[in-house]
Design a protein around this motif. Structure first.
Motif, mmCIF file in Angstrom:
data_model
loop_
_atom_site.group_PDB
_atom_site.id
_atom_site.type_symbol
_atom_site.label_atom_id
_atom_site.label_comp_id
_atom_site.label_asym_id
_atom_site.label_seq_id
_atom_site.Cartn_x
_atom_site.Cartn_y
_atom_site.Cartn_z
ATOM 1 N N ARG A 123 29.969 7.190 27.972
ATOM 2 C CA ARG A 123 30.710 6.868 29.378
ATOM 3 C C ARG A 123 29.673 7.133 30.664
ATOM 4 N N ASP A 124 29.704 6.188 31.704
ATOM 5 C CA ASP A 124 29.220 6.402 32.850
ATOM 6 C C ASP A 124 29.966 7.130 33.735
ATOM 7 N N ILE A 125 29.206 8.290 33.845
ATOM 8 C CA ILE A 125 30.111 9.286 34.723
ATOM 9 C C ILE A 125 29.459 9.479 36.394
ATOM 10 N N SER A 126 28.489 8.468 36.663
ATOM 11 C CA SER A 126 27.840 8.615 37.839
ATOM 12 C C SER A 126 28.882 8.384 39.082
ATOM 13 N N GLY A 127 30.270 7.964 38.888
ATOM 14 C CA GLY A 127 31.100 7.700 39.844
ATOM 15 C C GLY A 127 32.054 9.206 39.989
ATOM 16 N N CYS A 128 32.046 9.903 39.036
ATOM 17 C CA CYS A 128 32.651 11.188 39.099
ATOM 18 C C CYS A 128 32.363 12.240 40.131
ATOM 19 N N PRO A 129 33.389 12.867 40.633
ATOM 20 C CA PRO A 129 33.052 13.901 41.673
ATOM 21 C C PRO A 129 31.919 14.763 41.339
ATOM 22 N N GLY A 130 31.028 15.086 42.161
ATOM 23 C CA GLY A 130 30.088 16.030 42.133
ATOM 24 C C GLY A 130 28.731 15.360 41.293
ATOM 25 N N VAL A 131 28.873 14.470 40.598
ATOM 26 C CA VAL A 131 27.754 14.064 39.928
ATOM 27 C C VAL A 131 26.670 13.538 40.675
ATOM 28 N N ALA A 132 26.841 12.569 41.510
ATOM 29 C CA ALA A 132 25.673 12.064 42.221
ATOM 30 C C ALA A 132 25.003 13.288 43.295
ATOM 31 N N ASP A 133 25.830 14.244 43.879
ATOM 32 C CA ASP A 133 25.431 15.427 44.521
ATOM 33 C C ASP A 133 24.483 16.316 43.465
ATOM 34 N N ALA A 134 24.607 16.129 42.092
ATOM 35 C CA ALA A 134 24.013 17.068 41.287
ATOM 36 C C ALA A 134 22.556 16.915 40.944
ATOM 37 N N LYS A 135 22.365 15.442 41.406
ATOM 38 C CA LYS A 135 20.992 15.062 40.931
ATOM 39 C C LYS A 135 19.920 16.214 41.462
ATOM 40 N N SER A 136 19.863 16.336 42.971
ATOM 41 C CA SER A 136 18.896 17.083 43.384
ATOM 42 C C SER A 136 18.823 18.374 42.732
ATOM 43 N N LYS A 137 19.612 19.100 41.926
ATOM 44 C CA LYS A 137 19.410 20.198 41.065
ATOM 45 C C LYS A 137 18.653 20.270 40.038
ATOM 46 N N PHE A 138 18.338 18.918 39.632
ATOM 47 C CA PHE A 138 17.737 18.996 38.291
ATOM 48 C C PHE A 138 16.218 18.389 38.355
ATOM 49 N N VAL A 139 15.412 18.973 37.581
ATOM 50 C CA VAL A 139 14.013 18.307 37.561
ATOM 51 C C VAL A 139 14.074 16.925 37.228
ATOM 52 N N ASP A 140 13.450 16.404 38.325
ATOM 53 C CA ASP A 140 13.782 14.851 38.471
ATOM 54 C C ASP A 140 13.643 13.940 37.039
ATOM 55 N N TRP A 141 12.504 14.399 36.317
ATOM 56 C CA TRP A 141 12.480 13.335 35.121
ATOM 57 C C TRP A 141 13.569 13.612 34.097
ATOM 58 N N THR A 142 14.298 14.615 34.181
ATOM 59 C CA THR A 142 15.207 14.909 33.084
ATOM 60 C C THR A 142 16.640 14.010 33.696
ATOM 61 N N TRP A 143 16.662 13.864 34.965
ATOM 62 C CA TRP A 143 17.977 13.021 35.542
ATOM 63 C C TRP A 143 17.634 11.709 35.109
ATOM 64 N N ALA A 144 16.174 11.182 35.108
ATOM 65 C CA ALA A 144 16.262 9.878 34.765
ATOM 66 C C ALA A 144 16.211 9.591 33.308
ATOM 67 N N GLN A 145 16.229 10.560 32.488
ATOM 68 C CA GLN A 145 16.336 10.674 31.073
ATOM 69 C C GLN A 145 17.736 10.259 30.750
ATOM 70 N N ALA A 146 18.684 11.195 31.629
ATOM 71 C CA ALA A 146 20.104 11.217 31.639
ATOM 72 C C ALA A 146 20.633 9.693 31.822
ATOM 73 N N SER A 147 20.009 8.953 32.865
ATOM 74 C CA SER A 147 20.429 7.712 33.230
ATOM 75 C C SER A 147 19.978 6.433 32.182
ATOM 76 N N VAL A 148 19.413 6.989 30.968
ATOM 77 C CA VAL A 148 19.372 5.913 30.007
ATOM 78 C C VAL A 148 18.367 4.817 30.251
ATOM 79 N N GLY A 149 17.514 4.707 31.240
ATOM 80 C CA GLY A 149 17.051 3.476 31.897
ATOM 81 C C GLY A 149 17.701 2.569 32.738
ATOM 82 N N GLY A 150 19.088 3.017 32.940
ATOM 83 C CA GLY A 150 19.964 2.050 33.895
ATOM 84 C C GLY A 150 20.550 2.598 35.088
ATOM 85 N N ASP A 151 21.297 2.136 35.520
ATOM 86 C CA ASP A 151 21.555 2.548 36.775
ATOM 87 C C ASP A 151 22.960 3.771 36.904
#
Length: 450
Positions: A123-151
């Motif tokens: 399930r794409d949770i990018s629009g769920c509350p708090g998700v977009a704001d959490a990106k800056s908390k994680f090591v950048d490459w791990t967030w890229a992995q969680a995006s699975v090559g998409g948006d």
């Protein structure tokens, strides 16, 4: 620590399991959006009491979930502790997805996310509350992995495996060998150590730990998979991958590395008896070596991975997992809220580090991470986590796993085994695995770019 390919014979192949479960393969599932799901923006909290189910194999996860439930009575999570993913959980997940009975959340390793994504299992949770704001908390490459090559965002990173060089400082000092800062220096160290002691090799080349080799390719700038729109491009034998394969083939051909399988009893014995001088491992290897070679306490240290170009600070990653939200959950907002809490809350992370041995994916938690007193003592008091924390900063964001990694791993394993037996080379193994992987994807109706 969650590491991807250390368990003996990762026998279950994600794409094959999905096919056996009867999940449909569609080109749309390969892209950045999924018409079978609601748009990412449609992710509002349900309100009222919510029940969530969660499958995970991490030790201590029940304690973390209990802490969540205590503080969040309106969102109750029931956790089911399962075998490690490739030992049964992924098979169970695919079957449950087909039957419409999958849990709301599950633990999924980085390299297995694309296999679930291509099956419309996440399930794409990018629009769920708090998700977009959490990106800056994680090591950048791990967030890229969680995006699975998409948006979108399909999981919340949990732990990582940045790589470094474990080495026997006493042996390097004894034979007056500098700690190698480049791969050229590493090869020279291999020759010097073996010449000084014919019973000593600088390391081993493990046939089955393909994810280890992928981490070295990652460091070298290789790209085994990329997505071109809705198509997958396969390139296991790209120039960087071939460079890494040729390098290790040269060491193998000269008899400068051993042929132990990692994490085997013979490997443990070789470490403990001083027959191996180094290991290019990940952060979770701190505890692995301490357990495997107890008589060598105080003789080991950790340095950055050798570099292909002097002065660079590049690393690779070996292992790591996420808390993924599955397609079909009726409560994506609440599932996302729990996944974020589990992997960012200080109390939750303290439990997971103490009980599960994870190396967290958030920058704040990594800054405070510290090996156990026993492991720190084993490494002579060195702050080993500081080395891996710096290594994590040198992991590239743009390494992508493919949608059928279990099959790909099997092809590479077979080729590596043949090369180590003198039949072919490591480079040929990659080329053969590349062709076989393309055939696998085509047979599963997954679009492949030319």
């Amino acid at each position: 620590m969650m590491r991807t390919s250390h368990t003996p014979a990762r026998l279950r192949r994600l794409a094959a399991l999905a096919a056996a479960a009867g999940l449909a393969l569609t080109a749309a599932a390969c892209g950045s959006s999924d018409p079978a799901q609601p748009p990412a923006a449609a992710c509002a909290p349900a309100g009222g009491k919510v029940e969530l189910s969660f499958w995970s194999w991490l030790p201590g996860i029940d304690q973390a979930v209990a802490a969540w439930n205590q503080g969040h009575p309106e969102i109750h999570v029931t956790v089911e502790q399962t075998p490690q993913g490739n030992q049964g959980t992924y098979s169970k997940m695919f079957t449950a997805l087909k039957a419409g009975q999958a849990p709301d959340l599950g633990q999924v390793e980085f390299d297995s996310l694309p296999g679930f994504r291509v099956q419309q299992g996440l399930r794409d949770i990018s629009g769920c509350p708090g998700v977009a704001d959490a990106k800056s908390k994680f090591v950048d490459w791990t967030w890229a992995q969680a995006s699975v090559g998409g948006d979108g965002v399909f999981a919340i990173p949990q732990d990582t495996g940045p790589m470094g060089l474990f080495y026997r400082k006493d042996l390097f000092e004894k034979y007056h060998v500098p700690v190698p800062a480049t791969w050229d220096e590493y090869a020279q160290a291999a020759k010097t150590l073996h010449a000084a002691d014919p019973g000593l090799t600088i390391t081993h080349f493990p046939q089955k730990d393909v994810n280890w080799f992928a981490g070295l390719v990652w460091q070298a700038g290789g790209h085994w998979f990329t997505q071109d729109g809705q198509q997958w491009k396969v390139n296991l034998a790209d120039p960087a991958s071939t460079k890494v394969a040729d390098y290790w083939q040269n060491l193998v051909s000269q008899g400068l590395v051993s042929n132990y399988q990692g994490f085997s009893e013979s490997w443990n014995k070789a470490l403990d008896s001083g027959q191996i001088a180094t290991w290019t491992g990940a952060v979770w290897g701190v505890g692995t070596i301490a357990k495997a070679a107890p008589s060598t306490a105080g003789k080991w240290a950790v340095a950055p991975l050798p570099q292909w170009t002097a002065g660079e600070q590049r690393s690779g990653n070996w292992g790591g997992s996420t808390t993924a939200v599955f397609a079909g959950t009726k409560h994506p907002a609440e599932a996302a809220q729990f996944a974020l809490w589990l992997n960012t809350d200080p109390r939750a992370l303290a439990i997971l580090q103490a009980e599960g041995g994870i190396y967290p994916a958030t920058t704040e938690a990594q800054a405070g991470a510290k090996a156990s007193p026993a492991n720190t003592a084993f490494f002579g008091g060195q702050d080993v986590d500081a080395v891996f924390r710096d290594a994590g900063k040198g992991v590239s964001q743009d390494f992508t796993w493919g949608p059928s990694m279990e099959q790909t791993y099997a092809h590479v394993r077979d080729g590596f085994g043949a090369a180590l037996a003198g039949n072919g080379t490591l480079g040929k193994a990659l080329a053969d695995a590349n062709a076989a992987t393309i055939t696998d994807l085509q047979r599963q109706s997954i679009p492949v770019a030319k």
